[in-house]
Structure formats: C-alpha cells, structure tokens
Enzyme design. Structure first.
Site, PDB file in Angstrom:
ATOM      1  CG  ASP A  62      -0.219   0.079   2.530  1.00 49.70           C
ATOM      2  OD1 ASP A  62      -0.854  -0.058   3.590  1.00 49.70           O
ATOM      3  OD2 ASP A  62       1.020   0.264   2.494  1.00 49.70           O
ATOM      4  CG  HIS A 145      31.869   6.388   5.991  1.00 53.01           C
ATOM      5  ND1 HIS A 145      32.865   6.896   6.813  1.00 53.01           N
ATOM      6  CD2 HIS A 145      32.377   5.252   5.435  1.00 53.01           C
ATOM      7  CE1 HIS A 145      33.922   6.086   6.756  1.00 53.01           C
ATOM      8  NE2 HIS A 145      33.639   5.091   5.928  1.00 53.01           N
ATOM      9  CD  GLU A 146      29.815   2.355   4.295  1.00 51.59           C
ATOM     10  OE1 GLU A 146      30.054   2.136   5.483  1.00 51.59           O
ATOM     11  OE2 GLU A 146      30.679   2.151   3.408  1.00 51.59           O
ATOM     12  CG  HIS A 149      34.245   4.209   1.259  1.00 50.75           C
ATOM     13  ND1 HIS A 149      35.547   4.612   1.455  1.00 50.75           N
ATOM     14  CD2 HIS A 149      33.792   3.790   2.461  1.00 50.75           C
ATOM     15  CE1 HIS A 149      35.878   4.442   2.719  1.00 50.75           C
ATOM     16  NE2 HIS A 149      34.826   3.936   3.371  1.00 50.75           N
ATOM     17  CE1 TYR A 160      39.138  -0.136   3.767  1.00 48.43           C
ATOM     18  CE2 TYR A 160      38.961   2.194   3.238  1.00 48.43           C
ATOM     19  CZ  TYR A 160      38.604   1.111   4.018  1.00 48.43           C
ATOM     20  OH  TYR A 160      37.703   1.266   5.045  1.00 48.43           O
ATOM     21  CD  GLU A 169      37.289   4.394   6.508  1.00 53.93           C
ATOM     22  OE1 GLU A 169      36.596   4.815   7.461  1.00 53.93           O
ATOM     23  OE2 GLU A 169      36.809   3.827   5.513  1.00 53.93           O
ATOM     24  CG  ASP A 224      41.053  -1.214   9.946  1.00 49.90           C
ATOM     25  OD1 ASP A 224      40.297  -1.666   9.055  1.00 49.90           O
ATOM     26  OD2 ASP A 224      40.947  -0.071  10.426  1.00 49.90           O
ATOM     27  CG  HIS A 229      38.127   1.804   9.872  1.00 53.27           C
ATOM     28  ND1 HIS A 229      38.406   0.648   9.175  1.00 53.27           N
ATOM     29  CD2 HIS A 229      37.070   2.384   9.254  1.00 53.27           C
ATOM     30  CE1 HIS A 229      37.548   0.530   8.186  1.00 53.27           C
ATOM     31  NE2 HIS A 229      36.729   1.566   8.208  1.00 53.27           N
TER      32      HIS A 229
HETATM   33  O1  LIG Z   1      32.943   1.779   5.293  1.00 54.37           O
HETATM   34  C1  LIG Z   1      33.736   1.513   6.191  1.00 54.37           C
HETATM   35  O2  LIG Z   1      34.845   2.117   6.327  1.00 54.37           O
HETATM   36  C2  LIG Z   1      33.455   0.375   7.162  1.00 54.37           C
HETATM   37  C3  LIG Z   1      33.510  -0.902   6.313  1.00 54.37           C
HETATM   38  C4  LIG Z   1      33.881  -2.090   7.167  1.00 54.37           C
HETATM   39  C5  LIG Z   1      33.943  -3.342   6.349  1.00 54.37           C
HETATM   40  C6  LIG Z   1      34.971  -3.507   5.414  1.00 54.37           C
HETATM   41  C7  LIG Z   1      35.022  -4.687   4.672  1.00 54.37           C
HETATM   42  C8  LIG Z   1      34.035  -5.663   4.836  1.00 54.37           C
HETATM   43  C9  LIG Z   1      33.033  -5.446   5.764  1.00 54.37           C
HETATM   44  C10 LIG Z   1      32.969  -4.302   6.530  1.00 54.37           C
HETATM   45  C11 LIG Z   1      32.104   0.549   7.823  1.00 54.37           C
HETATM   46  C12 LIG Z   1      31.990   1.658   8.878  1.00 54.37           C
HETATM   47  C13 LIG Z   1      33.158   1.642   9.840  1.00 54.37           C
HETATM   48  O3  LIG Z   1      33.764   2.665  10.140  1.00 54.37           O
HETATM   49  N1  LIG Z   1      33.467   0.460  10.376  1.00 54.37           N
HETATM   50  C14 LIG Z   1      34.614   0.360  11.279  1.00 54.37           C
HETATM   51  C15 LIG Z   1      34.136   0.415  12.750  1.00 54.37           C
HETATM   52  C16 LIG Z   1      33.273  -0.733  13.098  1.00 54.37           C
HETATM   53  C17 LIG Z   1      31.944  -0.829  12.786  1.00 54.37           C
HETATM   54  N2  LIG Z   1      31.453  -1.994  13.217  1.00 54.37           N
HETATM   55  C18 LIG Z   1      32.464  -2.710  13.817  1.00 54.37           C
HETATM   56  C19 LIG Z   1      32.468  -3.957  14.414  1.00 54.37           C
HETATM   57  C20 LIG Z   1      33.651  -4.427  14.936  1.00 54.37           C
HETATM   58  C21 LIG Z   1      34.804  -3.640  14.860  1.00 54.37           C
HETATM   59  C22 LIG Z   1      34.829  -2.390  14.283  1.00 54.37           C
HETATM   60  C23 LIG Z   1      33.628  -1.943  13.745  1.00 54.37           C
HETATM   61  C24 LIG Z   1      35.365  -0.938  11.029  1.00 54.37           C
HETATM   62  O4  LIG Z   1      34.819  -1.798  10.287  1.00 54.37           O
HETATM   63  O5  LIG Z   1      36.465  -1.037  11.573  1.00 54.37           O
HETATM   64  C25 LIG Z   1      31.887   3.037   8.226  1.00 54.37           C
HETATM   65  C26 LIG Z   1      30.847   3.859   9.001  1.00 54.37           C
HETATM   66  C27 LIG Z   1      30.252   2.941  10.056  1.00 54.37           C
HETATM   67  C28 LIG Z   1      30.668   1.525   9.620  1.00 54.37           C
HETATM   68 ZN   LIG Z   2      34.903   3.736   5.326  1.00 58.69          ZN
END
Ligand SMILES: O=C(O)[C@H](CCc1ccccc1)CC1(C(=O)N[C@@H](Cc2c[nH]c3ccccc23)C(=O)O)CCCC1
Ligand SMILES: [Zn+2]
Length: 304
Positions: A62, A145-146, A149, A160, A169, A224, A229
């Site tokens: 709907d 953010h995404e 990228h 990266y 980042e 990482d 990050h």
């Molecule tokens: O886009 C990015 O840089 C991050 C992408 C992470 C990713 C990379 C490759 C495969 C899967 C996931 C996602 C985000 C990020 O900064 N992630 C960080 C922090 C984080 C989010 N969730 C987590 C869980 C565990 C540890 C760290 C994190 C990371 O992956 O480091 C960006 C905005 C919010 C989430």
């Molecule tokens: Zn990112």
C-alpha cells in the site's frame, strides 16, 4: 504495468516518518526512485538476513512502508536520495560516477551484523545486534560515508591501506559531517542504542574513541589494512579544524576539489595537505584566509 512514480511514506530506524519515492508496478510498490536526473535509479533491496547480494527489491502493498521490519529499508532508500541530492546540488556531481549510475543499497545483510560497507558496486547494511548497533542505514553520516567511498573510488582512487587508506576513510567521515551537520560525530544515531551520547568516531576529538589526532601518535600496524579506521583520526582532526574555522559551505568546496582534481591513489597525508592547499588557492587565492586556515589545520596535526 503502470510504472509511475509514487509519493510513498515510511517509518525510519529511529521511528520517524518520511516521504519515499517509490514505483508502482502490477499493484506492488517498490523502493525504486526514478525522480532524479540519472540514467539509473536509486533502488533499495533486502538480503532477508542472508549474505547473498543484491537480494530482492523492498516492496509494500500500500505504499506505506511502516512495518518495523521495513525501517532499515526506508532509511537506506531515503538517505541515499539525500546524499544523491547533496552531490548533485552542492557539487554538480550526478551520482558517484558523475554519469547517473544507479545507486543500489541492500539492507538486512546477514544476522546481527554490526557493520556496513561499499563493496565496489553497492552499499550494504547490517541490522546490528541491537546492543553495539541498530540498523546502520539509520544514520545519514553512515550512508554518506559509504556512498563517498564510491565517489573516492571513481575520482582520487585512494588505495585502501596505510596513509592513503586512512585518507580514504577520512574523506568518507568528512563528507559524513558535511551531510549530517548536527555535530562532528560519526555513527552516533545507530551506535550503542542503549547508551546515549557516544559515537563510533569524533572528528573534533578523535582521542575520545581511541584514534590519534597528531602525526606523532600515528599507529604503525598491519591490522585493518594498516590502521585505516584508526589513523583517519589525524586527517579527521584537520578536517574538523578547517570546517570549524571556515564553515561547511567553504570547506566542502575545498575538499571536493582536492578529491576530484588533486588527490591520487597513493596520496599520503602530506599530499593531502598540498592537495587541499592547491584547491583553496584555486577557489580563494593563495593569500586568502581560507588558504591559511587549511595550512594551519594541517600544521596543528603535525603534517607540514
Ligand atoms: O565503510 C567503512 O569504512 C566500514 C567498512 C567495514 C567493512 C569492510 C570490509 C568488509 C566489511 C565491513 C564501515 C563503517 C566503519 O567505520 N566500520 C569500522 C568500525 C566498526 C563498525 N562496526 C564494527 C564492528 C567491529 C569492529 C569495528 C567496527 C570498522 O569496520 O572497523 C563506516 C561507518 C560505520 C561503519
Ligand atoms: Zn569507510
């Protein structure tokens, strides 16, 4: 097959109602937005807690996407439109490729998935486990953010890893703040839903969440992708100093020009300083207060 654009409505992750550009086909409404000046569309799909992408379209009978299970879909779709409009209206960029490419999002990725990502072709969002995160598409700064990228991939192409990766980042976090102007935080709307006042990262005080805010605190690690990050805290602090001095509308022009004209795949922090100064000189002159604000910001984080 009456495919018309419909003004649907939906309830987002935070329980807020918002308008949706949807598509009616054979009596079903799709999260499929054809209203933008794109060759493609903005489309939102669901992985239904699987990890298979892109998943099926998010649909509703709907045109009122108000089920709890649809909240992540609603925000992914709505915020993708907001970010599209930002790049088009502010920077005259037509989607991430500047040629109107389809912007595809998939929500409900996996189970209790506490993250989100751009996989080179589309955006993907987890629902979170309800403790560390709630559905990550519920934050405009995360969606920005995404999608940034994707823009970076098509422009500077910052590799990266290590300093170019931390810069990649930081560009995504910085555009997250350009879009979500309420503060200098990242992810606060979806991070730790049961704890108020915290965030994933802070651009004004990266140290608050364990990030360096000066070159003499750069973290040498292989984790990482070389700490992308973590070390993003240093350019993030420089971005905060620039934005707080010049304002968003000046800073975003300098950053967008640096990203699209001067930065390249192997650019490091020193190259970023030069790129932003070159952009500031182009836009405001090398003797401008804007130019000196950028120079000062990077000197304050130890990049000269
Ligand atoms: O886009 C990015 O840089 C991050 C992408 C992470 C990713 C990379 C490759 C495969 C899967 C996931 C996602 C985000 C990020 O900064 N992630 C960080 C922090 C984080 C989010 N969730 C987590 C869980 C565990 C540890 C760290 C994190 C990371 O992956 O480091 C960006 C905005 C919010 C989430
Ligand atoms: Zn990112």
């Amino acid at each position: 097959y009456n495919a018309v654009n419909d003004a649907g409505s939906g309830v987002g992750v935070l329980g807020d109602t918002k308008p949706l550009n949807t598509y009616l086909s054979s009596g079903t409404y799709y999260l499929y937005d054809t209203t933008k000046a794109m060759t493609g569309v903005i489309e939102t799909r669901t992985a239904a807690n699987s990890t298979s992408l892109p998943g099926n379209y998010s649909v509703d009978p709907d045109n009122n996407f108000n089920a709890t299970s649809q909240r992540a879909d609603v925000d992914a779709h709505y915020y993708a439109g907001v970010v599209y409009d930002y790049f088009k209206n502010t920077h005259n960029r037509n989607s991430f490729d500047n040629r109107g490419a389809t912007i595809r999002s998939t929500v409900h990725y996996s189970r209790n998935y506490n993250n989100a990502f751009w996989n080179g072709a589309q955006m993907v969002y987890g629902d979170g486990d309800g403790t560390t995160f709630r559905a990550l598409s519920g934050a405009l700064d995360v969606v920005a953010h995404e999608l940034t990228h994707a823009v970076t991939e098509r422009t500077a192409g910052l590799e990266y890893q290590y300093q170019s990766g931390a810069l990649n980042e930081s560009i995504s976090d910085t555009f997250g703040v350009f879009l979500d102007k309420k503060n200098y935080l990242i992810g606060e709307d979806v991070y730790t839903p049961n704890k108020a006042g915290d965030a994933l990262r802070s651009l004004s005080d990266p140290g608050l969440y364990g990030q360096p805010d000066h070159m003499n605190k750069y973290v040498n690690t292989t984790a990482d992708n070389g700490g992308v990050h973590t070390n993003s805290g240093i350019p993030n602090k420089a971005a905060y100093l620039t934005i707080s001095k010049l304002g968003t509308s000046v800073a975003e022009k300098i950053y967008y020009r640096a990203l699209t004209v001067y930065l390249s795949p192997k650019s490091n922090f020193k190259d970023a300083r030069s790129a932003l100064l070159a952009a500031a000189a182009d836009l405001y002159g090398s003797g401008s207060t804007q130019y000196s604000a950028v120079a000062s910001a990077w000197t304050q984080v130890g990049v000269n």
